[in-house]
Scaffold this motif. Sequence first.
Motif, PDB file in Angstrom:
ATOM      1  N   UNK A 162       0.812  -1.209   0.000  1.00  0.00           N
ATOM      2  CA  UNK A 162       0.000   0.000   0.000  1.00  0.00           C
ATOM      3  C   UNK A 162       0.851   1.267   0.000  1.00  0.00           C
ATOM      4  N   UNK A 163       2.154   1.115   0.274  1.00  0.00           N
ATOM      5  CA  UNK A 163       3.074   2.249   0.199  1.00  0.00           C
ATOM      6  C   UNK A 163       3.285   2.702  -1.247  1.00  0.00           C
ATOM      7  N   UNK A 164       3.187   1.773  -2.195  1.00  0.00           N
ATOM      8  CA  UNK A 164       3.590   2.039  -3.584  1.00  0.00           C
ATOM      9  C   UNK A 164       2.494   1.805  -4.613  1.00  0.00           C
ATOM     10  N   UNK A 165       1.382   1.162  -4.233  1.00  0.00           N
ATOM     11  CA  UNK A 165       0.397   0.766  -5.235  1.00  0.00           C
ATOM     12  C   UNK A 165      -0.672   1.846  -5.404  1.00  0.00           C
ATOM     13  N   UNK A 166      -0.314   2.883  -6.156  1.00  0.00           N
ATOM     14  CA  UNK A 166      -1.251   3.964  -6.425  1.00  0.00           C
ATOM     15  C   UNK A 166      -2.192   3.597  -7.568  1.00  0.00           C
ATOM     16  N   UNK A 167      -3.472   3.942  -7.411  1.00  0.00           N
ATOM     17  CA  UNK A 167      -4.478   3.614  -8.427  1.00  0.00           C
ATOM     18  C   UNK A 167      -5.383   4.821  -8.635  1.00  0.00           C
ATOM     19  N   UNK A 168      -6.163   4.782  -9.717  1.00  0.00           N
ATOM     20  CA  UNK A 168      -7.065   5.913  -9.962  1.00  0.00           C
ATOM     21  C   UNK A 168      -8.373   5.730  -9.184  1.00  0.00           C
ATOM     22  N   UNK A 169      -9.191   6.757  -9.224  1.00  0.00           N
ATOM     23  CA  UNK A 169     -10.391   6.771  -8.400  1.00  0.00           C
ATOM     24  C   UNK A 169     -11.373   5.658  -8.779  1.00  0.00           C
ATOM     25  N   UNK A 170     -11.497   5.406 -10.092  1.00  0.00           N
ATOM     26  CA  UNK A 170     -12.429   4.369 -10.532  1.00  0.00           C
ATOM     27  C   UNK A 170     -12.015   2.993 -10.031  1.00  0.00           C
ATOM     28  N   UNK A 171     -10.714   2.725 -10.077  1.00  0.00           N
ATOM     29  CA  UNK A 171     -10.208   1.439  -9.590  1.00  0.00           C
ATOM     30  C   UNK A 171     -10.409   1.345  -8.081  1.00  0.00           C
ATOM     31  N   UNK A 172     -10.151   2.450  -7.395  1.00  0.00           N
ATOM     32  CA  UNK A 172     -10.344   2.470  -5.941  1.00  0.00           C
ATOM     33  C   UNK A 172     -11.793   2.143  -5.606  1.00  0.00           C
ATOM     34  N   UNK A 173     -12.708   2.695  -6.373  1.00  0.00           N
ATOM     35  CA  UNK A 173     -14.127   2.455  -6.128  1.00  0.00           C
ATOM     36  C   UNK A 173     -14.465   0.979  -6.274  1.00  0.00           C
ATOM     37  N   UNK A 186      -8.327   0.855   1.364  1.00  0.00           N
ATOM     38  CA  UNK A 186      -8.030   1.856   0.335  1.00  0.00           C
ATOM     39  C   UNK A 186      -7.839   3.209   1.024  1.00  0.00           C
ATOM     40  N   UNK A 187      -6.725   3.846   0.734  1.00  0.00           N
ATOM     41  CA  UNK A 187      -6.367   5.098   1.413  1.00  0.00           C
ATOM     42  C   UNK A 187      -6.215   6.190   0.358  1.00  0.00           C
ATOM     43  N   UNK A 188      -6.706   7.381   0.673  1.00  0.00           N
ATOM     44  CA  UNK A 188      -6.561   8.495  -0.252  1.00  0.00           C
ATOM     45  C   UNK A 188      -5.456   9.427   0.238  1.00  0.00           C
ATOM     46  N   UNK A 189      -4.601   9.841  -0.699  1.00  0.00           N
ATOM     47  CA  UNK A 189      -3.532  10.783  -0.378  1.00  0.00           C
ATOM     48  C   UNK A 189      -3.549  11.847  -1.462  1.00  0.00           C
ATOM     49  N   UNK A 190      -4.124  13.002  -1.162  1.00  0.00           N
ATOM     50  CA  UNK A 190      -4.368  14.051  -2.151  1.00  0.00           C
ATOM     51  C   UNK A 190      -5.179  13.498  -3.308  1.00  0.00           C
ATOM     52  N   UNK A 191      -4.601  13.477  -4.524  1.00  0.00           N
ATOM     53  CA  UNK A 191      -5.377  13.014  -5.672  1.00  0.00           C
ATOM     54  C   UNK A 191      -5.087  11.565  -6.041  1.00  0.00           C
ATOM     55  N   UNK A 192      -4.387  10.868  -5.164  1.00  0.00           N
ATOM     56  CA  UNK A 192      -4.049   9.472  -5.463  1.00  0.00           C
ATOM     57  C   UNK A 192      -4.701   8.548  -4.438  1.00  0.00           C
ATOM     58  N   UNK A 193      -4.951   7.330  -4.868  1.00  0.00           N
ATOM     59  CA  UNK A 193      -5.519   6.320  -3.983  1.00  0.00           C
ATOM     60  C   UNK A 193      -4.525   5.169  -3.882  1.00  0.00           C
ATOM     61  N   UNK A 194      -4.367   4.621  -2.698  1.00  0.00           N
ATOM     62  CA  UNK A 194      -3.424   3.531  -2.481  1.00  0.00           C
ATOM     63  C   UNK A 194      -4.173   2.341  -1.899  1.00  0.00           C
TER      64      UNK A 194
END
Length: 252
Positions: A162-173, A186-194
């Motif tokens: 989860x430190x490195x696996x950034x995904x877009x909002x649709x995938x996070x959903x 699923x964690x949000x960090x500014x405009x990225x989701x991890x």
Amino acid sequence: MHLIRSRLFARHGFMGVFTTRLGGVSQPPVDSLNFAVQPFDSPEHVAENLALLKRTVPLPRDPLRTRQVHGVTMLSCHRASDPCQHEADALLTDEPDLPLAVQTADCLPILLADPGTGIVAAVHAGWRGTAGNILGRVAEHMLSLGAEAGCMLASMGPCIGPCCFGIDEGTAERLRGCAPDGNRAVRRDNDAWYVDLVALNRRQLLALGVQDSHIETLNTCTSCHPRLFFSHRRDRGRTGRHLAIVARLANP
Ligand SMILES: [Zn+2]
């Protein structure tokens, strides 16, 4: 050769092994214990790596593998199976001394075993497989064949954390909805989701009644450890593949 062996599986007479990138003969960028020919290696190097592995681990024969396509299909295997051209992301068997393997380089490899029936399975779960609950599907199939959720064992190998696996909002959903309490993985960090693939897959197993104490996790990030692991994301595709292997041994 540096391997990660499942103590949980060994205690119950199963073999569970995760390879790292160390100890093979392949050259950069797939140095050195690589198990995929395409697109950076030669069949000779991959065969030599397998031979080296078989000298280190008591594999009764070459592990069966499929063509992985980030789907949710599982394949039941037998001694005479030759699944290498089959598209499937999970393999399952109830036969002893028949090793099964999936290959990964960031996606989560999961090994399953049921002591009562002797059924074993190897599962490849990236975000697509996780979103499609491939692990839950395989475990449910094992239960339908007589496995017991309260006895089933799971070992989760190295994957991108989860430190490195950034995904877009649709995938996070999509991932939030794939397991009970999925939003907590699923964690949000500014405009990225991890996303935490291990946490999601663990929740998919717990939902079926698998005991928390029977789920072994490594919680080490492939992307954070370039000396030890291949990482598809970190190396922008120019990388090799690890193997995750499971078998029930006739004479453990
Ligand atoms: Zn990381």
